[in-house]
Design a protein around this motif. Structure first.
Motif, PDB file in Angstrom:
ATOM      1  N   UNK A 196       0.832  -1.210   0.000  1.00 24.62           N
ATOM      2  CA  UNK A 196       0.000   0.000   0.000  1.00 24.62           C
ATOM      3  C   UNK A 196       0.861   1.253   0.000  1.00 24.62           C
ATOM      4  N   UNK A 197       1.895   1.304   0.836  1.00 28.73           N
ATOM      5  CA  UNK A 197       2.781   2.464   0.886  1.00 28.73           C
ATOM      6  C   UNK A 197       3.608   2.589  -0.391  1.00 28.73           C
ATOM      7  N   UNK A 198       4.013   1.459  -0.957  1.00 27.64           N
ATOM      8  CA  UNK A 198       4.787   1.497  -2.199  1.00 27.64           C
ATOM      9  C   UNK A 198       3.947   2.042  -3.349  1.00 27.64           C
ATOM     10  N   UNK A 199       2.679   1.633  -3.424  1.00 28.08           N
ATOM     11  CA  UNK A 199       1.796   2.170  -4.457  1.00 28.08           C
ATOM     12  C   UNK A 199       1.683   3.683  -4.344  1.00 28.08           C
ATOM     13  N   UNK A 200       1.493   4.156  -3.131  1.00 25.97           N
ATOM     14  CA  UNK A 200       1.357   5.598  -2.921  1.00 25.97           C
ATOM     15  C   UNK A 200       2.634   6.331  -3.299  1.00 25.97           C
ATOM     16  N   UNK A 201       3.787   5.781  -2.916  1.00 23.51           N
ATOM     17  CA  UNK A 201       5.066   6.439  -3.191  1.00 23.51           C
ATOM     18  C   UNK A 201       5.353   6.499  -4.698  1.00 23.51           C
ATOM     19  N   UNK A 202       5.131   5.405  -5.407  1.00 24.07           N
ATOM     20  CA  UNK A 202       5.441   5.371  -6.843  1.00 24.07           C
ATOM     21  C   UNK A 202       4.427   6.197  -7.635  1.00 24.07           C
ATOM     22  N   UNK A 203       3.152   6.183  -7.207  1.00 22.38           N
ATOM     23  CA  UNK A 203       2.133   6.958  -7.916  1.00 22.38           C
ATOM     24  C   UNK A 203       2.434   8.446  -7.869  1.00 22.38           C
ATOM     25  N   UNK A 204       3.069   8.908  -6.797  1.00 21.30           N
ATOM     26  CA  UNK A 204       3.410  10.329  -6.701  1.00 21.30           C
ATOM     27  C   UNK A 204       4.459  10.742  -7.736  1.00 21.30           C
ATOM     28  N   UNK A 205       5.279   9.796  -8.185  1.00 23.31           N
ATOM     29  CA  UNK A 205       6.364  10.117  -9.119  1.00 23.31           C
ATOM     30  C   UNK A 205       5.923  10.060 -10.571  1.00 23.31           C
ATOM     31  N   UNK A 206       4.741   9.551 -10.825  1.00 21.02           N
ATOM     32  CA  UNK A 206       4.258   9.417 -12.195  1.00 21.02           C
ATOM     33  C   UNK A 206       3.175  10.446 -12.471  1.00 21.02           C
ATOM     34  N   UNK A 207       3.064  10.829 -13.727  1.00 22.01           N
ATOM     35  CA  UNK A 207       2.010  11.721 -14.195  1.00 22.01           C
ATOM     36  C   UNK A 207       1.250  11.034 -15.320  1.00 22.01           C
ATOM     37  N   UNK A 208      -0.052  11.267 -15.366  1.00 17.86           N
ATOM     38  CA  UNK A 208      -0.820  10.691 -16.449  1.00 17.86           C
ATOM     39  C   UNK A 208      -2.001   9.895 -15.937  1.00 17.86           C
TER      40      UNK A 208
ATOM     41  N   UNK B  79      -1.453   7.030 -13.174  1.00 17.08           N
ATOM     42  CA  UNK B  79      -1.258   7.602 -11.845  1.00 17.08           C
ATOM     43  C   UNK B  79      -2.589   8.077 -11.260  1.00 17.08           C
ATOM     44  N   UNK B  80      -3.431   8.686 -12.093  1.00 16.42           N
ATOM     45  CA  UNK B  80      -4.742   9.128 -11.620  1.00 16.42           C
ATOM     46  C   UNK B  80      -5.593   7.940 -11.161  1.00 16.42           C
ATOM     47  N   UNK B  81      -5.553   6.864 -11.923  1.00 12.44           N
ATOM     48  CA  UNK B  81      -6.334   5.686 -11.555  1.00 12.44           C
ATOM     49  C   UNK B  81      -5.855   5.096 -10.233  1.00 12.44           C
ATOM     50  N   UNK B  82      -4.562   5.058 -10.033  1.00  8.24           N
ATOM     51  CA  UNK B  82      -4.040   4.518  -8.775  1.00  8.24           C
ATOM     52  C   UNK B  82      -4.431   5.394  -7.592  1.00  8.24           C
ATOM     53  N   UNK B  83      -4.396   6.708  -7.783  1.00  4.91           N
ATOM     54  CA  UNK B  83      -4.794   7.601  -6.687  1.00  4.91           C
ATOM     55  C   UNK B  83      -6.270   7.395  -6.325  1.00  4.91           C
ATOM     56  N   UNK B  84      -7.098   7.172  -7.340  1.00  3.24           N
ATOM     57  CA  UNK B  84      -8.506   6.903  -7.053  1.00  3.24           C
ATOM     58  C   UNK B  84      -8.643   5.618  -6.246  1.00  3.24           C
ATOM     59  N   UNK B  85      -7.920   4.569  -6.662  1.00  5.69           N
ATOM     60  CA  UNK B  85      -7.986   3.302  -5.937  1.00  5.69           C
ATOM     61  C   UNK B  85      -7.469   3.455  -4.505  1.00  5.69           C
ATOM     62  N   UNK B  86      -6.411   4.223  -4.313  1.00  2.00           N
ATOM     63  CA  UNK B  86      -5.868   4.432  -2.971  1.00  2.00           C
ATOM     64  C   UNK B  86      -6.832   5.210  -2.088  1.00  2.00           C
ATOM     65  N   UNK B  87      -7.472   6.229  -2.670  1.00  2.51           N
ATOM     66  CA  UNK B  87      -8.444   6.984  -1.882  1.00  2.51           C
ATOM     67  C   UNK B  87      -9.642   6.102  -1.505  1.00  2.51           C
ATOM     68  N   UNK B  88     -10.021   5.209  -2.409  1.00  2.00           N
ATOM     69  CA  UNK B  88     -11.107   4.291  -2.093  1.00  2.00           C
ATOM     70  C   UNK B  88     -10.721   3.380  -0.923  1.00  2.00           C
ATOM     71  N   UNK B  89      -9.481   2.929  -0.900  1.00  2.00           N
ATOM     72  CA  UNK B  89      -9.031   2.099   0.215  1.00  2.00           C
ATOM     73  C   UNK B  89      -8.961   2.905   1.503  1.00  2.00           C
TER      74      UNK B  89
ATOM     75  N   UNK C 149     -12.796   0.819   1.699  1.00  2.00           N
ATOM     76  CA  UNK C 149     -13.062  -0.209   0.693  1.00  2.00           C
ATOM     77  C   UNK C 149     -11.911  -1.212   0.690  1.00  2.00           C
ATOM     78  N   UNK C 150     -12.225  -2.472   0.546  1.00  2.00           N
ATOM     79  CA  UNK C 150     -11.185  -3.492   0.519  1.00  2.00           C
ATOM     80  C   UNK C 150     -10.318  -3.343  -0.727  1.00  2.00           C
ATOM     81  N   UNK C 151      -9.086  -3.874  -0.630  1.00  2.00           N
ATOM     82  CA  UNK C 151      -8.179  -3.759  -1.772  1.00  2.00           C
ATOM     83  C   UNK C 151      -8.718  -4.493  -2.992  1.00  2.00           C
ATOM     84  N   UNK C 152      -9.344  -5.632  -2.782  1.00  2.00           N
ATOM     85  CA  UNK C 152      -9.910  -6.378  -3.908  1.00  2.00           C
ATOM     86  C   UNK C 152     -10.990  -5.568  -4.611  1.00  2.00           C
ATOM     87  N   UNK C 153     -11.888  -4.973  -3.856  1.00  2.00           N
ATOM     88  CA  UNK C 153     -12.956  -4.197  -4.468  1.00  2.00           C
ATOM     89  C   UNK C 153     -12.415  -2.955  -5.165  1.00  2.00           C
TER      90      UNK C 153
END
Length: 295
Positions: free
Chosen positions: A168-180, A183-193, A197-201
């Motif tokens: 979870x922390x690695x996803x957040x750290x790497x998503x901050x370094x990417x643009x596009x 990265x937006x999709x990952x931020x949405x998934x992280x905010x949902x968690x 919301x469960x990681x699977x959902x």
């Protein structure tokens, strides 16, 4: 009679433009959800798009009612897959359909009265499908951007996880370094968690928002690795390698489909044109008097 109908159509068009301008300038009170939709992405759209949204927002509820709930759900999903290009929302989509439809059908009526049927058909197609073309193009562009970014992203994510961070922390750290878009999709998934919301959902929702085989492959492999207890680093590296292999296979397929197209183009257009140029050069260079031959 034709002149009278043409004058009537021009008068109606002018009246429609004046009425639309008056609606744009008037401080009409909109429903709360439409007012919010009008402001969402206001800084991301163009000036022309903003004007069109304001002209058509008043008629957005009527357009949505005519579309029906099932089609509204399909359009909402397609807008999500496109990544809300230019701040596009469902209500802004309906507003643009209203404005483009009015422009297209009014122009088509004028062209029919003038006897220009081809232009009338083009204007009708513009009114019906112009917004759809924009969404389709945004979906394809977003899909290409995500599939181009995903393998390298997974390599970096595997390195960060190997360094000791949790997934979870690695996803957040790497998503901050990417643009596009990815990265937006990952931020949405992280905010949902973050919202419980469960990681699977969260990743199931990410897969539904993207029409991409590689995203589906990533989510499926990630969930299977979690169920089987496989090391996450090995899973990420394997997914990245599979994606690159799939990219190479798709590139070979596209190249194989390009060869017949190129051959057809050469034999249909370039070869006849070259032969005509050669024959014409020989004829004009030979100084033959065709008048004497033909009498």
């Amino acid at each position: 009679m034709t002149a009278l109908l043409l004058a009537l159509a021009v008068g109606l068009s002018a009246a429609g433009v004046c009425y639309g301008t008056a609606l744009y300038r008037r401080d009409a009170e909109l429903p709360g959800d439409l007012a919010v939709a009008l402001e969402i992405g206001a800084t991301r759209t163009t000036a022309v798009g903003s004007v069109i949204d304001r002209l058509g927002m008043r008629y957005a509820p009527a357009v949505l009612r005519m579309m029906g709930p099932r089609r509204v759900d399909r359009i909402r999903r397609r807008i999500d897959m496109a990544g809300n290009p230019g701040g596009l929302t469902l209500d802004r989509y309906a507003a643009r359909r209203a404005v483009y439809g009015f422009i297209g059908f009014t122009g088509a009526l004028t062209m029919l009265l003038r006897g220009q049927f081809v232009i009338a058909v083009i204007l009708v197609a513009f009114g019906l499908f112009w917004v759809e073309v924009g969404i389709w193009s945004a979906v394809q562009q977003r899909k290409a951007d995500i599939e181009r970014t995903l393998p390298d992203f997974l390599d970096v994510l595997a390195v960060v996880v190997s360094a000791g961070l949790g997934f979870r922390q690695a996803l957040d750290r790497v998503a901050e370094k990417y643009q596009g878009p990815w990265s937006d999709e990952l931020r949405i998934a992280l905010r949902r968690m973050d919202m419980g919301v469960s990681r699977r959902q969260a990743f199931d929702e990410l897969r539904k928002r993207n029409d991409s085989e590689q995203v589906a492959m990533f989510v499926t492999a990630l969930q299977q690795g979690e169920e089987l207890g496989a090391p996450i680093v090995d899973t990420l590296i394997q997914i990245a390698n599979d994606m690159r292999r799939t990219d190479a296979q798709n590139a070979r397929r596209r190249a194989a489909r390009t060869i017949p197209k190129a051959t057809l183009t050469v034999t249909t257009f370039m070869l006849p044109g070259t032969l005509i140029l050669l024959v014409a050069g020989f004829v004009f260079g030979s100084d033959v008097d065709f008048g004497a031959i033909t009498g």
